[in-house]
Design an enzyme around this catalytic site. Structure first.
Site, PDB file in Angstrom:
ATOM      1  N   TYR A   1       0.881  -1.167   0.000  1.00 31.27           N
ATOM      2  CA  TYR A   1       0.000   0.000   0.000  1.00 31.27           C
ATOM      3  C   TYR A   1       0.912   1.209   0.000  1.00 31.27           C
ATOM      4  CZ  TYR A   1      -4.294  -2.504   1.340  1.00 31.27           C
ATOM      5  OH  TYR A   1      -5.392  -3.314   1.373  1.00 31.27           O
TER       6      TYR A   1
ATOM      7  N   THR B   1      -1.516  -2.487  -4.554  1.00 34.26           N
ATOM      8  CA  THR B   1      -2.983  -2.449  -4.445  1.00 34.26           C
ATOM      9  C   THR B   1      -3.457  -1.013  -4.609  1.00 34.26           C
ATOM     10  OG1 THR B   1      -3.051  -4.404  -3.056  1.00 34.26           O
ATOM     11  CG2 THR B   1      -4.961  -2.941  -2.926  1.00 34.26           C
TER      12      THR B   1
ATOM     13  N   HIS C   1     -11.692  -5.876  -4.169  1.00 34.31           N
ATOM     14  CA  HIS C   1     -11.256  -6.011  -2.779  1.00 34.31           C
ATOM     15  C   HIS C   1     -12.207  -6.929  -1.995  1.00 34.31           C
ATOM     16  CE1 HIS C   1      -7.895  -3.952  -0.611  1.00 34.31           C
ATOM     17  NE2 HIS C   1      -8.483  -4.491   0.447  1.00 34.31           N
TER      18      HIS C   1
HETATM   19  C1  LIG Z   1      -9.918  -9.780   5.895  1.00 39.28           C
HETATM   20  C2  LIG Z   1      -9.384  -9.290   4.599  1.00 39.28           C
HETATM   21  C3  LIG Z   1      -8.276  -8.441   4.599  1.00 39.28           C
HETATM   22  C4  LIG Z   1      -7.761  -7.974   3.376  1.00 39.28           C
HETATM   23  N1  LIG Z   1      -6.627  -7.210   3.384  1.00 39.28           N
HETATM   24  C5  LIG Z   1      -6.047  -6.865   2.207  1.00 39.28           C
HETATM   25  C6  LIG Z   1      -4.791  -6.208   2.192  1.00 39.28           C
HETATM   26  O1  LIG Z   1      -4.173  -5.959   3.218  1.00 39.28           O
HETATM   27  N2  LIG Z   1      -4.284  -5.878   0.978  1.00 39.28           N
HETATM   28  C7  LIG Z   1      -4.922  -6.156  -0.213  1.00 39.28           C
HETATM   29  O2  LIG Z   1      -4.424  -5.842  -1.284  1.00 39.28           O
HETATM   30  N3  LIG Z   1      -6.107  -6.800  -0.204  1.00 39.28           N
HETATM   31  C8  LIG Z   1      -6.671  -7.174   0.961  1.00 39.28           C
HETATM   32  N4  LIG Z   1      -7.854  -7.874   0.964  1.00 39.28           N
HETATM   33  C9  LIG Z   1      -8.490  -8.223  -0.317  1.00 39.28           C
HETATM   34  C10 LIG Z   1      -7.972  -9.568  -0.821  1.00 39.28           C
HETATM   35  O3  LIG Z   1      -6.627  -9.489  -1.200  1.00 39.28           O
HETATM   36  C11 LIG Z   1      -8.782 -10.052  -2.041  1.00 39.28           C
HETATM   37  O4  LIG Z   1      -8.797  -9.049  -3.010  1.00 39.28           O
HETATM   38  C12 LIG Z   1     -10.223 -10.437  -1.678  1.00 39.28           C
HETATM   39  O5  LIG Z   1     -10.281 -11.036  -0.411  1.00 39.28           O
HETATM   40  C13 LIG Z   1     -10.780 -11.407  -2.722  1.00 39.28           C
HETATM   41  O6  LIG Z   1     -12.099 -11.738  -2.466  1.00 39.28           O
HETATM   42  P1  LIG Z   1     -12.548 -13.027  -1.620  1.00 39.28           P
HETATM   43  O7  LIG Z   1     -12.302 -12.689  -0.186  1.00 39.28           O
HETATM   44  O8  LIG Z   1     -13.980 -13.166  -1.943  1.00 39.28           O
HETATM   45  O9  LIG Z   1     -11.693 -14.193  -2.073  1.00 39.28           O
HETATM   46  C14 LIG Z   1      -8.390  -8.341   2.163  1.00 39.28           C
HETATM   47  C15 LIG Z   1      -9.490  -9.198   2.185  1.00 39.28           C
HETATM   48  C16 LIG Z   1      -9.994  -9.678   3.384  1.00 39.28           C
HETATM   49  C17 LIG Z   1     -11.158 -10.616   3.360  1.00 39.28           C
END
Ligand SMILES: Cc1cc2nc3c(=O)[nH]c(=O)nc-3n(C[C@H](O)[C@H](O)[C@H](O)COP(=O)(O)O)c2cc1C
Length: 387
Positions: free
Chosen positions: A130, A156, A276
């Site tokens: 980030y 991201t 996301h």
């Molecule tokens: C609890 C949680 C925390 C996340 N934290 C980040 C993060 O720190 N950086 C990021 O690029 N995406 C983050 N994401 C998004 C995930 O990388 C991903 O894009 C997303 O979970 C995909 O969808 P899904 O949960 O339905 O598989 C997060 C997702 C969740 C569920």
């Protein structure tokens, strides 16, 4: 030994294992959760074509992504605070992924630091960045990812401002965290989790240690993060990163054709079609709905990866059919981790692979690299198959 036959089984177990505030942090989406629901609904709505009488003796889920061999087209998505789902959660996830032959992506907002994970694994992992206002911080993160020999850097781009996740506010999972009587009582009913996570040595943002003087708590660091998020970033940052990062560069959070064209023109190695996980812009389309147009816009200039709602092997098959090179899993990973640590993550990967293998066979596919639109029952103008 518990039996898990699906990601839903792991999810149920996760719900029993971790405090509600932690479970819902993973499970829920932003605002009215329209996009969260759309991700799943749109995947479910796609129909697969059953085919028969095809020689299926040789079948393979192995593929290559960004020049690297993967045992199946699934990677673990970066997720913040992963080490709160299980002690040393990022290390456990990375170990499960490397044993399975798929990549693990470490978030900037991880509990275990880049160096913690590096010390535990033998295979390179991915690092997700980030961009912060503090350029020194960005510079340092890239240098640390290089020193740890990470094999790809993910930038991201869909979280420069934060969507509101209402459940987090109700549960006291705010910035800074608020300990309500309800969530303290909830924690008391999960002694195993409390012993593992609260009594472990890593409980704060590992990569940010030392950023804020005399601070070890989640609260102060979280305030720093909120104030540091850089809302001024544009495509120029790709050049800035390229000058510092010689390896594979992936941009995550593409959901529009125009952005897909700009990302490809900026020269990234891959883009991740992502909203996301329904945690940011509520009302945005399901990722699977925009995947075909993004693939078309990328026009082979970079690889297109996919995430959002992947909770079974059939979902992976559908995303590949619409042009994704591979999928990432966020929630499915966290359910597995919360349910049973490293074993739970391995089980999650096994379930996805078994479902993918069987679904490939039943749609007449023997090699994951050759999956295309013909596995889907699409209206004829979208099918792309010879008429
Ligand atoms: C609890 C949680 C925390 C996340 N934290 C980040 C993060 O720190 N950086 C990021 O690029 N995406 C983050 N994401 C998004 C995930 O990388 C991903 O894009 C997303 O979970 C995909 O969808 P899904 O949960 O339905 O598989 C997060 C997702 C969740 C569920």
């Amino acid at each position: 030994m518990r039996i898990y036959t699906s990601i839903a089984d792991l999810r149920r177990r996760a719900q029993q294992r971790v405090p509600r505030a932690i479970f819902e942090y993973a499970d829920r989406g932003s605002y009215d959760e329209l996009t969260l629901r759309r991700n799943r609904a749109a995947l479910e709505a796609l129909e697969l074509r059953q085919r028969v009488m095809i020689d299926l003796t040789q079948r393979s889920t192995a593929t290559t992504v960004l020049g690297q061999p993967w045992s199946m087209p699934v990677a673990i998505a970066p997720t913040g605070l992963t080490g709160l789902f299980h002690r040393d959660g990022e290390i456990q996830g990375a170990l499960a992924a490397e044993a399975f032959g798929v990549p693990f992506a470490l978030s900037t907002m991880s509990i275990c630091s880049i160096e913690d994970v590096r010390a535990a694994v033998t295979q390179p992992f991915w690092f997700q960045l980030y961009m912060m206002k503090d350029r020194g911080f960005n510079e340092e993160m890239v240098a640390r990812a290089r020193a740890a020999q990470c094999s790809a850097l993910i930038l991201t781009v869909d979280l420069v401002v934060q969507g509101l996740r209402r459940r987090d506010v109700h549960n006291g999972l705010t910035i800074p965290p608020r300990f309500t009587l309800a969530n303290l009582l909830d924690i008391m009913t999960r002694p195993r989790w409390a012993l593992g996570v609260l009594c472990g040595k890593r409980r704060s943002f590992g990569n940010l240690a030392g950023r804020i003087e005399a601070s070890s708590g989640l609260g102060t660091l979280s305030q720093w993060i909120a104030s540091q998020s850089d809302a001024s970033i544009t495509w120029k940052e790709i050049d800035w990163l390229r000058a510092r990062w010689p390896g594979k560069l992936i941009v995550k959070g593409i959901l529009d054709v125009e952005d897909a064209k700009l990302a490809a023109a900026a020269g990234v190695d891959a883009m991740i079609v992502s909203n996301h996980g329904g945690r940011q812009l509520d009302g945005a389309p399901a990722t699977i709905s925009v995947l075909p147009e993004v693939v078309e816009a990328a026009a082979g200039r970079c690889e297109v990866l996919f995430d959002g709602g992947v909770q079974c092997g059939q979902d992976v098959l559908k995303a590949l059919a619409l042009g994704a090179r591979a999928c990432l899993v966020g929630k499915s990973f966290l359910y597995g981790l919360a349910a049973d640590g490293r074993r739970g993550v391995t089980r999650m990967l096994e379930i996805l692979r078994a479902e993918l293998e069987v679904s490939m066979a039943l749609t007449g596919c023997t090699d994951v690299r050759h999956i295309d639109r013909r596995v889907l029952r699409l209206p004829s103008h979208l099918s792309g198959s010879p008429s």
